[in-house]
Design a protein around this motif. Structure first.
Motif, mmCIF file in Angstrom:
data_model
loop_
_atom_site.group_PDB
_atom_site.id
_atom_site.type_symbol
_atom_site.label_atom_id
_atom_site.label_comp_id
_atom_site.label_asym_id
_atom_site.label_seq_id
_atom_site.Cartn_x
_atom_site.Cartn_y
_atom_site.Cartn_z
ATOM 1 N N THR A 131 0.846 -1.197 0.000
ATOM 2 C CA THR A 131 0.000 0.000 0.000
ATOM 3 C C THR A 131 0.878 1.243 0.000
ATOM 4 O O THR A 131 2.036 1.199 0.421
ATOM 5 C CB THR A 131 -0.904 0.059 1.263
ATOM 6 N N ASP A 132 0.287 2.366 -0.429
ATOM 7 C CA ASP A 132 1.008 3.644 -0.393
ATOM 8 C C ASP A 132 1.426 4.002 1.026
ATOM 9 O O ASP A 132 2.467 4.625 1.240
ATOM 10 C CB ASP A 132 0.131 4.776 -0.942
ATOM 11 N N ALA A 133 0.623 3.613 1.993
ATOM 12 C CA ALA A 133 0.900 3.952 3.397
ATOM 13 C C ALA A 133 2.204 3.337 3.903
ATOM 14 O O ALA A 133 2.782 3.831 4.871
ATOM 15 C CB ALA A 133 -0.262 3.509 4.280
ATOM 16 N N GLN A 134 2.674 2.285 3.260
ATOM 17 C CA GLN A 134 3.918 1.637 3.684
ATOM 18 C C GLN A 134 5.169 2.374 3.201
ATOM 19 O O GLN A 134 6.254 2.140 3.717
ATOM 20 C CB GLN A 134 3.962 0.198 3.160
ATOM 21 N N ILE A 135 5.020 3.243 2.227
ATOM 22 C CA ILE A 135 6.178 3.938 1.656
ATOM 23 C C ILE A 135 6.732 4.904 2.699
ATOM 24 O O ILE A 135 6.014 5.760 3.201
ATOM 25 C CB ILE A 135 5.796 4.691 0.362
ATOM 26 N N PRO A 136 8.008 4.767 3.042
ATOM 27 C CA PRO A 136 8.588 5.625 4.081
ATOM 28 C C PRO A 136 8.847 7.036 3.561
ATOM 29 O O PRO A 136 9.014 7.243 2.353
ATOM 30 C CB PRO A 136 9.901 4.918 4.418
ATOM 31 N N PRO A 137 8.904 8.016 4.455
ATOM 32 C CA PRO A 137 9.215 9.386 4.037
ATOM 33 C C PRO A 137 10.698 9.595 3.729
ATOM 34 O O PRO A 137 11.068 10.531 3.029
ATOM 35 C CB PRO A 137 8.785 10.237 5.230
ATOM 36 N N GLN A 138 11.538 8.702 4.256
ATOM 37 C CA GLN A 138 12.982 8.769 3.999
ATOM 38 C C GLN A 138 13.553 7.379 4.206
ATOM 39 O O GLN A 138 12.860 6.468 4.637
ATOM 40 C CB GLN A 138 13.657 9.779 4.915
ATOM 41 N N SER A 139 14.818 7.228 3.877
ATOM 42 C CA SER A 139 15.489 5.937 4.018
ATOM 43 C C SER A 139 16.946 6.167 4.384
ATOM 44 O O SER A 139 17.450 7.293 4.251
ATOM 45 C CB SER A 139 15.410 5.167 2.687
ATOM 46 N N LYS A 155 21.227 23.030 -1.449
ATOM 47 C CA LYS A 155 20.180 23.543 -0.568
ATOM 48 C C LYS A 155 18.869 22.812 -0.848
ATOM 49 O O LYS A 155 18.633 22.341 -1.956
ATOM 50 C CB LYS A 155 19.967 25.050 -0.792
ATOM 51 N N PHE A 156 18.017 22.745 0.167
ATOM 52 C CA PHE A 156 16.710 22.081 0.091
ATOM 53 C C PHE A 156 16.871 20.623 -0.315
ATOM 54 O O PHE A 156 16.206 20.125 -1.221
ATOM 55 C CB PHE A 156 15.740 22.845 -0.826
ATOM 56 N N VAL A 157 17.771 19.943 0.385
ATOM 57 C CA VAL A 157 18.045 18.526 0.111
ATOM 58 C C VAL A 157 18.060 17.718 1.405
ATOM 59 O O VAL A 157 18.926 16.875 1.609
ATOM 60 C CB VAL A 157 19.367 18.337 -0.675
ATOM 61 N N GLY A 158 17.089 17.985 2.271
ATOM 62 C CA GLY A 158 16.977 17.174 3.477
ATOM 63 C C GLY A 158 16.634 15.738 3.112
ATOM 64 O O GLY A 158 16.320 15.436 1.959
ATOM 65 N N PRO A 159 16.690 14.813 4.065
ATOM 66 C CA PRO A 159 16.461 13.397 3.778
ATOM 67 C C PRO A 159 15.089 13.087 3.176
ATOM 68 O O PRO A 159 14.975 12.207 2.328
ATOM 69 C CB PRO A 159 16.621 12.712 5.136
ATOM 70 N N VAL A 160 14.043 13.807 3.594
ATOM 71 C CA VAL A 160 12.704 13.561 3.047
ATOM 72 C C VAL A 160 12.627 14.061 1.599
ATOM 73 O O VAL A 160 12.152 13.352 0.707
ATOM 74 C CB VAL A 160 11.617 14.214 3.934
ATOM 75 N N THR A 161 13.112 15.273 1.367
ATOM 76 C CA THR A 161 13.142 15.808 0.000
ATOM 77 C C THR A 161 14.014 14.931 -0.888
ATOM 78 O O THR A 161 13.655 14.638 -2.035
ATOM 79 C CB THR A 161 13.661 17.262 0.003
ATOM 80 N N THR A 162 15.141 14.496 -0.365
ATOM 81 C CA THR A 162 16.039 13.645 -1.146
ATOM 82 C C THR A 162 15.368 12.322 -1.481
ATOM 83 O O THR A 162 15.526 11.805 -2.596
ATOM 84 C CB THR A 162 17.378 13.435 -0.407
ATOM 85 N N TYR A 163 14.593 11.766 -0.553
ATOM 86 C CA TYR A 163 13.897 10.512 -0.852
ATOM 87 C C TYR A 163 12.914 10.708 -2.014
ATOM 88 O O TYR A 163 12.884 9.903 -2.952
ATOM 89 C CB TYR A 163 13.170 9.970 0.388
#
Length: 186
Positions: A131-139, A155-163
């Motif tokens: 399911t989509d809900a299983q997809i993590p926000p980062q890895s 810039k603007f490359v935090g782990p969530v954005t990078t994922y």
């Protein structure tokens, strides 16, 4: 066959899902475009960014890296005032900053693509979420790449954005397993 639900009936989101998301890409210009658009998304929805994508392409000369690297604050102010882009000035300032960092990487690694894809030994990470809900926000991978990019002045490359960026360029396939666009179903 069940498909990823996140496009939620939005035509732009559905086209992006079907034709681009999680598909391996090795083109530096496209990869740079996705880096900038994912950074612009921070705190916003992807549908807002996709709706402004053509305006971004026009404002930034189709994300020509050398062109973007030479943009001044005055150029960015004009883009902010006259373009249909996200008006957050620090996000706009990330365009030339990140373009300059990409140019340095191209000199060191031959291409931005080679620099990034070496993190996964040139093979995409293929997940099999139900399911989509299983997809993590980062890895752990996005954390590692985020740290490296930040060290190189991106810039603007935090782990969530990078994922999200890794999904955008196909280094990670996060289509749910039953989606016809999952790597193993194509």
């Amino acid at each position: 066959m069940e498909q990823c639900s996140w496009p939620q009936g939005n035509a732009l989101m559905q086209t992006y899902h079907d034709e681009e998301w999680c598909r391996p890409n090795y083109d530096d210009r496209y990869i740079f475009e996705m880096l900038i658009l994912e950074g612009a998304q921070a705190g916003l929805s992807w549908s807002i960014v996709l709706a402004k994508r053509e305006a971004y392409q026009a404002a930034f000369n189709n994300f020509d890296i050398e062109y973007c690297a030479g943009l001044s604050d005055e150029d960015l102010e004009s883009i902010r005032e006259n373009g249909n882009v996200i008006k957050h000035f620090a996000k706009l300032q990330s365009v030339p900053t990140n373009a300059q960092a990409v140019l340095k990487i191209q000199k060191e690694f031959n291409s931005f693509s080679d620099f990034l894809w070496r993190f996964v030994e040139y093979e995409p990470v293929i997940n099999s979420w139900e399911t989509d809900a299983q997809i993590p926000p980062q890895s752990p991978l996005s954390v590692q790449i985020s740290k490296d990019l930040k060290k190189r002045s991106f810039k603007f490359v935090g782990p969530v954005t990078t994922y999200s960026f890794l999904q955008a360029i196909g280094m990670v396939d996060d289509h749910i397993r039953s989606c016809k666009f999952h790597t193993l179903n194509r």
